[in-house]
Design an enzyme around this catalytic site. Structure first.
Site, PDB file in Angstrom:
ATOM      1  N   CYS A  99       9.140  -1.354  -8.451  1.00 34.44           N
ATOM      2  CA  CYS A  99      10.610  -0.973  -8.018  1.00 34.44           C
ATOM      3  C   CYS A  99      11.662  -1.165  -9.484  1.00 34.44           C
ATOM      4  O   CYS A  99      11.270  -2.168 -10.293  1.00 34.44           O
ATOM      5  CB  CYS A  99      11.180  -2.091  -6.951  1.00 34.44           C
ATOM      6  SG  CYS A  99      12.957  -1.678  -6.558  1.00 34.44           S
ATOM      7  N   HIS A 141      10.750   2.204   1.427  1.00 35.25           N
ATOM      8  CA  HIS A 141      10.953   1.358   0.528  1.00 35.25           C
ATOM      9  C   HIS A 141      12.548   1.580   0.111  1.00 35.25           C
ATOM     10  O   HIS A 141      13.216   0.391  -0.143  1.00 35.25           O
ATOM     11  CB  HIS A 141      10.436   1.624  -0.915  1.00 35.25           C
ATOM     12  CG  HIS A 141      10.670   0.847  -2.006  1.00 35.25           C
ATOM     13  ND1 HIS A 141       9.781  -0.093  -2.464  1.00 35.25           N
ATOM     14  CD2 HIS A 141      11.826   0.896  -2.925  1.00 35.25           C
ATOM     15  CE1 HIS A 141      10.289  -0.635  -3.689  1.00 35.25           C
ATOM     16  NE2 HIS A 141      11.615  -0.031  -3.833  1.00 35.25           N
ATOM     17  N   GLU A 142      13.052   2.863   0.060  1.00 30.44           N
ATOM     18  CA  GLU A 142      14.613   2.988  -0.338  1.00 30.44           C
ATOM     19  C   GLU A 142      15.445   2.836   0.805  1.00 30.44           C
ATOM     20  O   GLU A 142      16.577   2.062   0.567  1.00 30.44           O
ATOM     21  CB  GLU A 142      14.700   4.376  -0.909  1.00 30.44           C
ATOM     22  CG  GLU A 142      13.896   5.092  -1.887  1.00 30.44           C
ATOM     23  CD  GLU A 142      13.831   4.204  -3.003  1.00 30.44           C
ATOM     24  OE1 GLU A 142      14.720   3.440  -3.171  1.00 30.44           O
ATOM     25  OE2 GLU A 142      12.918   4.232  -4.204  1.00 30.44           O
ATOM     26  N   HIS A 145      16.326  -0.980   0.691  1.00 32.93           N
ATOM     27  CA  HIS A 145      17.504  -1.266  -0.165  1.00 32.93           C
ATOM     28  C   HIS A 145      18.861  -0.976   0.450  1.00 32.93           C
ATOM     29  O   HIS A 145      19.765  -1.882   0.217  1.00 32.93           O
ATOM     30  CB  HIS A 145      17.235  -0.235  -1.329  1.00 32.93           C
ATOM     31  CG  HIS A 145      16.313  -0.797  -2.509  1.00 32.93           C
ATOM     32  ND1 HIS A 145      16.444  -1.736  -3.057  1.00 32.93           N
ATOM     33  CD2 HIS A 145      15.658  -0.028  -3.210  1.00 32.93           C
ATOM     34  CE1 HIS A 145      15.637  -2.028  -4.209  1.00 32.93           C
ATOM     35  NE2 HIS A 145      14.880  -0.572  -4.029  1.00 32.93           N
TER      36      HIS A 145
HETATM   37 ZN    ZN Z   1      13.337  -0.202  -5.159  1.00 31.92          ZN
END
Ligand code: ZN
Length: 187
Positions: A99, A141-142, A145
């Site tokens: 990341c 994953h995004e 966030h």
């Molecule tokens: Zn990331």
């Protein structure tokens, strides 16, 4: 202070901005579209696969993805606003994720192997995709966030503590007011 020429800076996971939940957008208007284009440029410039708005300090539910290196077939570039997972496979997969906000620290993360995502694209059109492979992993994953979750959260408490220390040292150097010295190395 950092004298960067970019309007945006990618923040490390130690920054409080990475821990805040992002707000949905009302629609993909000119402002959001500009944000999507800026994010795409930052992501491509840094040769990344994905970027989420909070990583540049913007708390909007917006993410970009570029999987051109694994999928030559289009679509392989994505801009998403308000993405939501509407279906996830029972089958899971494990992979090491890197990341921008957690440099140099790969973290093994278990995630559903396939997901269906509903989102609004850069033309303000609602879309759905069935994501598999790297796209499914990257999207999840995004989307983490957007909820203030980073890969470090998937580590054991001890490994998370060590990783945070490493990031705090990087953050200190990034500020530019603390050059690495022999003393810093022994801390
Ligand atoms: Zn990331």
């Amino acid at each position: 202070m950092n004298t960067t020429t970019h309007a945006y800076k990618i923040l490390l996971a130690t920054h409080p901005a990475l821990r805040k939940k992002s707000d949905p957008v009302d629609s993909v208007d000119h402002t959001i579209k500009t944000l999507m284009m800026d994010m795409t440029k930052i992501m491509v410039d840094h040769e990344g696969v994905g970027l989420a708005a909070p990583q540049i300090g913007v708390h909007k539910r917006v993410l970009t993805m570029d999987i051109r290196h694994v999928h030559t077939e289009k679509p392989n570039m994505f801009c998403m606003a308000n993405p939501e997972i509407i279906w996830r496979s029972e089958t899971q997969s494990v992979a090491k994720e890197y990341c921008f906000s957690v440099p140099e620290i790969g973290v093994q993360v278990t995630r559903p192997e396939e997901v269906k995502i509903r989102y609004i694209d850069e033309h303000n059109t609602e879309r759905e995709i069935h994501a598999t492979g790297i796209l499914a992993r990257c999207a999840q994953h995004e989307m983490d966030h957007l909820d203030g979750i980073v890969t470090l959260d998937y580590l054991s408490p001890l490994r998370r503590k060590l990783a945070l220390k490493k990031l705090q040292r990087m953050e200190k150097y990034q500020e530019g007011d603390a050059e690495p010295t022999g003393d810093d190395v022994t801390l």
